[in-house]
Design a protein around this motif. Structure first.
Motif, PDB file in Angstrom:
ATOM      1  N   SER A   1       2.769   3.179 -14.018  1.00 42.53           N
ATOM      2  CA  SER A   1       2.679   2.139 -13.119  1.00 42.53           C
ATOM      3  C   SER A   1       3.802   1.265 -12.965  1.00 42.53           C
ATOM      4  CB  SER A   1       1.364   1.489 -13.266  1.00 42.53           C
ATOM      5  OG  SER A   1       1.318   0.804 -14.645  1.00 42.53           O
TER       6      SER A   1
ATOM      7  N   ASN B   1      -2.382   2.185  -9.265  1.00 44.05           N
ATOM      8  CA  ASN B   1      -3.732   2.337  -9.490  1.00 44.05           C
ATOM      9  C   ASN B   1      -4.617   1.321  -8.287  1.00 44.05           C
ATOM     10  OD1 ASN B   1      -6.136   3.467 -10.067  1.00 44.05           O
ATOM     11  ND2 ASN B   1      -6.527   2.131 -11.841  1.00 44.05           N
ATOM     12  N   GLY B   2      -4.017   1.204  -7.320  1.00 45.03           N
ATOM     13  CA  GLY B   2      -4.479  -0.059  -6.351  1.00 45.03           C
ATOM     14  C   GLY B   2      -4.027  -1.207  -6.825  1.00 45.03           C
TER      15      GLY B   2
ATOM     16  N   ASP C   1       2.426   1.535  -3.471  1.00 43.99           N
ATOM     17  CA  ASP C   1       1.442   1.725  -4.503  1.00 43.99           C
ATOM     18  C   ASP C   1       1.102   3.437  -4.152  1.00 43.99           C
ATOM     19  OD1 ASP C   1      -0.993   1.143  -6.416  1.00 43.99           O
ATOM     20  OD2 ASP C   1      -2.066   2.031  -4.597  1.00 43.99           O
TER      21      ASP C   1
ATOM     22  N   ASN D   1      -2.582  -6.528 -12.369  1.00 43.84           N
ATOM     23  CA  ASN D   1      -2.176  -6.008 -10.838  1.00 43.84           C
ATOM     24  C   ASN D   1      -0.553  -5.261 -10.996  1.00 43.84           C
ATOM     25  OD1 ASN D   1      -4.379  -7.623  -9.329  1.00 43.84           O
ATOM     26  ND2 ASN D   1      -3.249  -9.267 -10.221  1.00 43.84           N
TER      27      ASN D   1
ATOM     28  N   GLY E   1      -4.105  -4.578  -6.342  1.00 44.28           N
ATOM     29  CA  GLY E   1      -5.047  -5.605  -6.496  1.00 44.28           C
ATOM     30  C   GLY E   1      -4.295  -6.744  -5.914  1.00 44.28           C
TER      31      GLY E   1
ATOM     32  N   ASP F   1       0.762  -1.419  -0.158  1.00 46.80           N
ATOM     33  CA  ASP F   1       0.118  -0.093   0.092  1.00 46.80           C
ATOM     34  C   ASP F   1       0.682   1.170  -0.086  1.00 46.80           C
ATOM     35  OD1 ASP F   1      -2.463  -1.219  -0.129  1.00 46.80           O
ATOM     36  OD2 ASP F   1      -2.595  -1.304   2.044  1.00 46.80           O
TER      37      ASP F   1
END
Length: 476
Positions: free
Chosen positions: A310, A390-391, A299, A386, A393, A296
């Motif tokens: 990303s 953008n989160g 990210d 993933n 996953g 987290d």
């Protein structure tokens, strides 16, 4: 395999032979073969008899049934239990001859252990084909059956065939039992002339090896722009980022980030550098964050820095006690390369590569998601579902035990470019063996060799390899 009480009836062809099983392979009890008359025309080109096989003992569940329905053996314990299986396989081959196994032959009982349900080979007259008892190496059919049974037991869905099994191994290594890919590729590729148990023993010794004491870790990295990807802009061409740091406690932390650009403006490099910067800040604080919080944090750092870029990521924390924690998201990979024990002094020279390798992380791609539910999946294996930015996953956390002499590889997908019909673990083992023969320091040489190899394969992508060499700690 269909079961009707204690009788199975089927056509006697090589692909769909039915099984007869026994609990003790030293004596196969109560097996009877009956040739039944078939209602056929007076003359046919090929006449195939129907064979009824009966046994007086129940068969244990198939390995997949046992794992799915009974939870035994546990997936994490499967590798450790395999040596006992190989002895049963050798007994079946000695008794019945090569070619007696299919996928459903591998069975397991929580109380009795492994069972092999096997049939001898039959000729077109319905008679048993005799075999040379000196021949104990498994036939290709046996090898395929063993690999499919093992992968079928740990996959989320039934395994269709050998090709499906190998695809699942490549995509889901790291979620499968660590080293299962090495086991399966050795089953398929090693000569096993002395039998399966003897042929697999060196690998099982390697897989079970642990550090007897504290270890040290030193990291080396190489990175290069693929020549076919380069556009002449050093600031945006290489979108990989990598780094390592050592804390006061002796813990080594390292990471590789593979940037994914949004609109070709180099935002992937921005994302990778942002993730590395955040990781280095956490390393300086020596924060051993839970994997969820670590992902987290990374990210969020990428999201604050770029709206379009990303990154895929693989991170490792190597502790002085020899344990390593891996966190991965996307298609960046981690591999372990470990030396096999050498021959005894004065003994014969080794007949195989002195290294083994296996993958430690799965892929988080669209292809992987499709393969998870269908053996007929196809598509771009590099399209991420993933990633950081953008989160994240889906992400994966793995803990591995290291030992002196190990090489822990973290790499972007450009450095692990596959070769046609060749498993990358075999590439790693061969590279390590050649570099050792050259006398070069192994860890930095392997990092450089992987980047050079990526360019030799076409230079289609950035290639970054970070190799962490594991040794014995100087000061306990």
């Amino acid at each position: 395999m269909s079961e009707h009480g204690d009788e199975v009836i089927g056509r006697d062809d090589d692909a769909d032979a039915d099984l007869a099983g026994e609990r003790n392979l030293d004596a196969i009890p109560g097996t009877a073969v009956e040739i039944q008359e078939m209602e056929t025309p007076e003359f046919v080109a090929v006449a195939v008899p129907e064979i009824a096989v009966r046994w007086d003992q129940d068969l244990a569940p198939t390995l997949r049934e046992c794992v799915d329905e009974h939870g035994r053996p546990e997936r994490d314990e499967l590798i450790a239990e395999l040596p006992d299986l190989w002895h049963r396989v050798d007994a079946a081959l000695q008794r019945l001859g090569p070619g007696c196994l299919v996928t459903e032959s591998v069975r397991y009982d929580a109380y009795e252990g492994w069972q092999i349900a096997a049939l001898p080979r039959y000729d077109l007259d319905g008679g048993i084909e005799f075999h040379d008892r000196r021949e104990v190496a498994p036939a290709p059919r046996d090898r395929r059956a063993l690999v499919q049974a093992l992968v079928d037991a740990v996959a989320e869905r039934p395994c269709l065939d050998l090709r499906d099994a190998l695809q699942l191994l490549g995509v889901f290594a790291g979620t499968f039992p660590p080293g299962l890919d090495a086991v399966c590729h050795r089953l398929l590729g090693h000569d096993l002339r002395q039998g399966v148990a003897a042929g697999m023993a060196p690998l099982h010794e390697v897989l079970a090896r642990r550090a007897p004491d504290r270890v040290s870790a030193t990291c080396y990295q190489e990175s290069a722009v693929g020549s076919r990807k380069a556009k002449g802009d050093p600031g945006t061409d290489n979108e990989d980022a990598a780094g390592a740091g050592r804390g006061a406690s002796g813990t080594v932390r390292c990471a590789v980030f593979d940037g994914v650009t949004g609109d070709g403006d180099g935002s992937g490099r921005i994302a990778a550098q942002a993730a590395l910067g955040q990781a280095e800040r956490l390393w300086r604080l020596e924060e051993d964050l839970p994997p969820r919080q670590l992902v987290d944090e990374l990210d969020a750092a990428v999201g604050r820095t770029t709206e379009t870029g990303s990154a895929a990521a693989v991170l490792a924390t190597v502790r002085p006690d020899g344990t390593a924690s891996l966190v991965s998201v996307g298609d960046a990979e981690a591999w372990l390369v470990r030396p096999l024990r050498g021959p005894a002094p004065g003994g014969p020279p080794p007949r195989e590569l002195p290294y083994a390798a296996w993958k430690l992380t799965p892929a988080h791609t669209g292809y992987a998601e499709r393969l998870r539910v269908s053996p007929h999946a196809h598509g771009d294996g590099s399209a991420l579902v993933n990633y950081l930015g953008n989160g994240p996953g889906r992400w994966t956390q793995t803990t591995v035990a290291l030992a002196p002499g190990d090489l822990l590889l973290l790499a972007s997908d450009g450095a692990t470019e596959p070769e046609r019909d060749r498993w990358f673990g075999a590439v790693l083992a061969e590279l390590a063996a050649k570099l050792e023969e050259s006398g070069r320091p192994l860890a930095p040489a392997l990092a450089a060799a992987l980047v050079q190899r990526a360019e030799a394969l076409g230079g289609w992508d950035n290639a970054t390899a970070l190799v962490c060499g594991i040794g014995e700690a100087k000061d306990a």
